[in-house]
Write a protein that holds these residues in place. Structure first.
Motif, PDB file in Angstrom:
ATOM      1  N   LYS A   1      52.919  35.237   6.951  1.00 30.14           N
ATOM      2  CA  LYS A   1      54.360  35.332   6.707  1.00 30.14           C
ATOM      3  C   LYS A   1      55.116  34.253   7.489  1.00 30.14           C
ATOM      4  O   LYS A   1      56.267  34.458   7.868  1.00 30.14           O
ATOM      5  CB  LYS A   1      54.867  36.732   7.067  1.00 30.14           C
ATOM      6  CG  LYS A   1      54.496  37.776   6.018  1.00 30.14           C
ATOM      7  CD  LYS A   1      55.668  38.026   5.090  1.00 30.14           C
ATOM      8  CE  LYS A   1      55.355  39.081   4.038  1.00 30.14           C
ATOM      9  NZ  LYS A   1      56.496  39.203   3.108  1.00 30.14           N
ATOM     10  N   ASN A   2      54.425  33.194   7.762  1.00 29.91           N
ATOM     11  CA  ASN A   2      55.057  32.024   8.397  1.00 29.91           C
ATOM     12  C   ASN A   2      54.961  30.871   7.430  1.00 29.91           C
ATOM     13  O   ASN A   2      53.939  30.706   6.778  1.00 29.91           O
ATOM     14  CB  ASN A   2      54.297  31.596   9.661  1.00 29.91           C
ATOM     15  CG  ASN A   2      54.528  32.541  10.813  1.00 29.91           C
ATOM     16  OD1 ASN A   2      53.746  32.568  11.760  1.00 29.91           O
ATOM     17  ND2 ASN A   2      55.576  33.352  10.746  1.00 29.91           N
ATOM     18  N   ILE A   3      56.000  30.060   7.359  1.00 28.88           N
ATOM     19  CA  ILE A   3      55.837  28.838   6.602  1.00 28.88           C
ATOM     20  C   ILE A   3      56.107  27.650   7.517  1.00 28.88           C
ATOM     21  O   ILE A   3      57.005  27.688   8.357  1.00 28.88           O
ATOM     22  CB  ILE A   3      56.655  28.790   5.297  1.00 28.88           C
ATOM     23  CG1 ILE A   3      58.097  28.475   5.518  1.00 28.88           C
ATOM     24  CG2 ILE A   3      56.561  30.102   4.553  1.00 28.88           C
ATOM     25  CD1 ILE A   3      58.882  28.560   4.244  1.00 28.88           C
ATOM     26  N   GLY A   4      55.271  26.662   7.386  1.00 24.88           N
ATOM     27  CA  GLY A   4      55.366  25.486   8.233  1.00 24.88           C
ATOM     28  C   GLY A   4      56.230  24.419   7.584  1.00 24.88           C
ATOM     29  O   GLY A   4      56.077  24.131   6.407  1.00 24.88           O
ATOM     30  N   VAL A   5      57.145  23.882   8.361  1.00 24.36           N
ATOM     31  CA  VAL A   5      57.999  22.810   7.842  1.00 24.36           C
ATOM     32  C   VAL A   5      57.789  21.575   8.702  1.00 24.36           C
ATOM     33  O   VAL A   5      57.913  21.638   9.924  1.00 24.36           O
ATOM     34  CB  VAL A   5      59.486  23.214   7.870  1.00 24.36           C
ATOM     35  CG1 VAL A   5      60.361  22.072   7.409  1.00 24.36           C
ATOM     36  CG2 VAL A   5      59.724  24.436   7.002  1.00 24.36           C
ATOM     37  N   ILE A   6      57.443  20.486   8.073  1.00 30.85           N
ATOM     38  CA  ILE A   6      57.251  19.242   8.813  1.00 30.85           C
ATOM     39  C   ILE A   6      58.298  18.249   8.345  1.00 30.85           C
ATOM     40  O   ILE A   6      58.333  17.874   7.172  1.00 30.85           O
ATOM     41  CB  ILE A   6      55.867  18.638   8.536  1.00 30.85           C
ATOM     42  CG1 ILE A   6      54.801  19.713   8.595  1.00 30.85           C
ATOM     43  CG2 ILE A   6      55.600  17.459   9.463  1.00 30.85           C
ATOM     44  CD1 ILE A   6      53.906  19.657   9.765  1.00 30.85           C
ATOM     45  N   ILE A   7      59.154  17.859   9.259  1.00 29.13           N
ATOM     46  CA  ILE A   7      60.185  16.892   8.895  1.00 29.13           C
ATOM     47  C   ILE A   7      60.106  15.699   9.837  1.00 29.13           C
ATOM     48  O   ILE A   7      59.594  15.796  10.937  1.00 29.13           O
ATOM     49  CB  ILE A   7      61.594  17.504   8.967  1.00 29.13           C
ATOM     50  CG1 ILE A   7      61.783  18.200  10.315  1.00 29.13           C
ATOM     51  CG2 ILE A   7      61.817  18.464   7.823  1.00 29.13           C
ATOM     52  CD1 ILE A   7      63.193  18.576  10.579  1.00 29.13           C
TER      53      ILE A   7
END
Lengths: 338, 338
Positions: free
Chosen positions: A63-69
């Motif tokens: 239930k985690n989403i990874g965001v790479i910016i």
DNA sequence: AAAAGTTACGAAACCGTTTTCGTGTTAATA
DNA sequence: TATTAACACGAAAACGGTTTCGTAACTTTT
């Protein structure tokens, strides 16, 4: 200091088995009303909350989403994150943000770290260095493992996954259209090198619009900067040598800087020279004069990306079928254009 | 599609036990050179990486730190995040960002979610609504569980934990000093209601500086806005009724707006009226004229907060001892002051 | 040659859940 | 009364690792 209570604690205290407690807290039909009441009351009293980590391990879902910016100190990306957060939270997901800092190395490290079970899927935008190297093996590895991935804004067709972008070419087209319709003829473009996917698309849109309006393309009216940094000297020489009456910039900073220069040369904005900048951020609103801008709809983009990702995460991915959502940019008219 | 390989897979394939594999990969002395070589080679070949979730469950350490901020589309907070990221990544930690959106409810939900094992510690800045309600039970609950916590910028003394703030009063003092030393006499303050901890401190600093320089305090020169939003009418009436030659604003937006108004009234900046704004963000740099600002050193603040937190996380907390780091603000002189 | 010590590995517990399956007890059916 | 069904619960495996402890097979010591 009261440490977290576990199923085992409740089981011991109430002299039932762990399984019974687990089921009772899920309101399972298997357990009698009496026992459920007792267990639920006890759990509430001691403020029992299941351990996320254990649940994740068991369910193989975090239930985690990874965001790479590439950069968090950047208005556009933060609006995207806001959109992602908004949608993801509503669906009960957390957002793990990692910043590549426009570097290939950090992008790889962050992805590898998160890919080892910390997240259910990725949402990312490529770092400039990655785009320059044109090396996407780290991303390929992740998608090959079956981890869902959505790319936004800075995407590549070397990777097969869901994507959400705005029609950058169309944005540039809108800007040129606006210039032309207000009688401008010498329309300059200030952009970055082509390796940045967005810079390229915007340049294409600019050229297409010129030809559409039968304005001859003059390469000398295109100023290409090697990076996102403002190089004052390049701006200076450009404006001293070129005669222009309208300028389209691929970002706010370029536009603000150019406007200052024009102001310094005693040109009237927007009469003598008009300006439009990409990315409708704070600077555009508060510039003097305020800057007409092409809005990227970052928040919308974030929501859409999150929607696509969670969709993929939650469906048993039968077939691999990917789609690209193209958002339409909008021209926000302010005082820097007629 | 090649799914992740586990210790069990390696053990089966190499016909050894799981424990042997685990030890071999940790280069344990217990395992013979031969066996280690074999296992390590195999692991590398199949790109084995331990599952973070399993490791977290076992070690009761996630190597994640939770960050709760009021608003991500805000330059100051993003610089803080950048600082946190920088330090945390270097120490092998991930950053889980949650946005309270300035709301109490979301702050509570986010904290409860993360507190159930997802993170090793919190870094947070209070939402305005939480500050208004003055209700910190959700935070107390977390600290009571022994979860380390560092608060930054918007803090409260109702909670006992490590803190890092800048000396807001000192910042205001610096600004007033600057005004006084350039001959200004009628110094206005545009701020928000007192419930915001920072607004209060800044007002205090302003008053203290006035008295220090023997300038009579005139309450009518203080404009208090109910929120962070720009209320155009309030600004209008203020500037129409008050005679001022210097304005200190608690944020950039107020300052930019005020400068515009002054500009519209044909006042010269900085000769007739000078401006200083808190939070040295993008707007200050790119305003016209550029705005003299009090830098908050967000990145430094983030690094310091991360340092404090990781320190607490990694030491067996023998005694509960908390400290507050006070960062010194800096005056960044630009064109809006003499 | 018996006792003691090394070496190299495996069994098993554990972290905190979920879930399947088995079973003793009671109630309903034949 | 014997058989079956329903009920309410517990045992145990599983998720993927780490770590303690036990031990078989050698090697060394006396």
């Amino acid at each position: 200091m009261k440490p977290k209570i576990t199923l085992k604690d409740i089981a011991r205290e109430l002299e039932v088995s762990i399984s019974t407690v687990s089921k009772a807290l899920k309101n399972s039909e298997e357990i009698s009303r009496d026992t459920k009441d007792k267990i639920q009351a006890f759990a509430k009293l001691y403020n029992y909350k299941p351990n996320n980590i254990a649940v994740s391990l068991k369910n193989r879902r975090t239930k985690n989403i990874g965001v790479i910016i590439p950069d968090i100190v950047h208005h556009f990306f933060t609006t995207v994150i806001r959109g992602i957060e908004k949608y993801a939270n509503a669906k009960g997901y957390n957002v793990l943000v990692c910043v590549s800092n426009e570097g290939y190395e950090r992008e790889v490290i962050n992805m590898e770290l998160l890919a080892n079970g910390s997240i259910d899927g990725f949402i990312m935008s490529l770092s400039t260095e990655t785009q320059q190297k044109n090396d996407y093996n780290h991303i390929k590895e992740v998608t090959d493992q079956g981890i869902p991935m959505v790319m936004f804004d800075r995407v590549t067709d070397r990777i097969n996954c869901d994507k959400v972008v705005i029609d950058d070419a169309q944005g540039a087209f809108l800007a040129v259209k606006k210039f032309v319709e207000s009688g401008k003829k010498k329309i300059a473009l200030i952009t970055t090198d082509d390796y940045l996917s967005v810079g390229k698309a915007r340049t294409e849109g600019y050229k297409k619009a010129l030809s559409h309006y039968n304005i001859p393309l003059e390469e000398s009216l295109i100023l290409k900067l090697p990076s996102m940094e403002v190089e004052a000297s390049a701006f200076d020489t450009f404006f001293k040598t070129q005669e222009v009456d309208a300028v389209l910039c691929v970002n706010e900073i370029f536009a603000i800087h150019a406007m200052r220069l024009a102001h310094g040369m005693n040109k009237r904005i927007p009469e003598d020279i008009s300006f439009i900048g990409f990315t409708d951020g704070l600077l555009s609103k508060f510039a003097m004069p305020s800057l007409t801008a092409i809005a990227q709809h970052g928040e919308l983009m974030g929501e859409e990306a999150a929607r696509m990702l969670i969709e993929k995460v939650e469906t048993e991915n039968e077939e691999e079928t990917f789609s690209t959502t193209v958002l339409e940019p909008t021209l926000i008219e302010r005082d820097s254009t007629l």
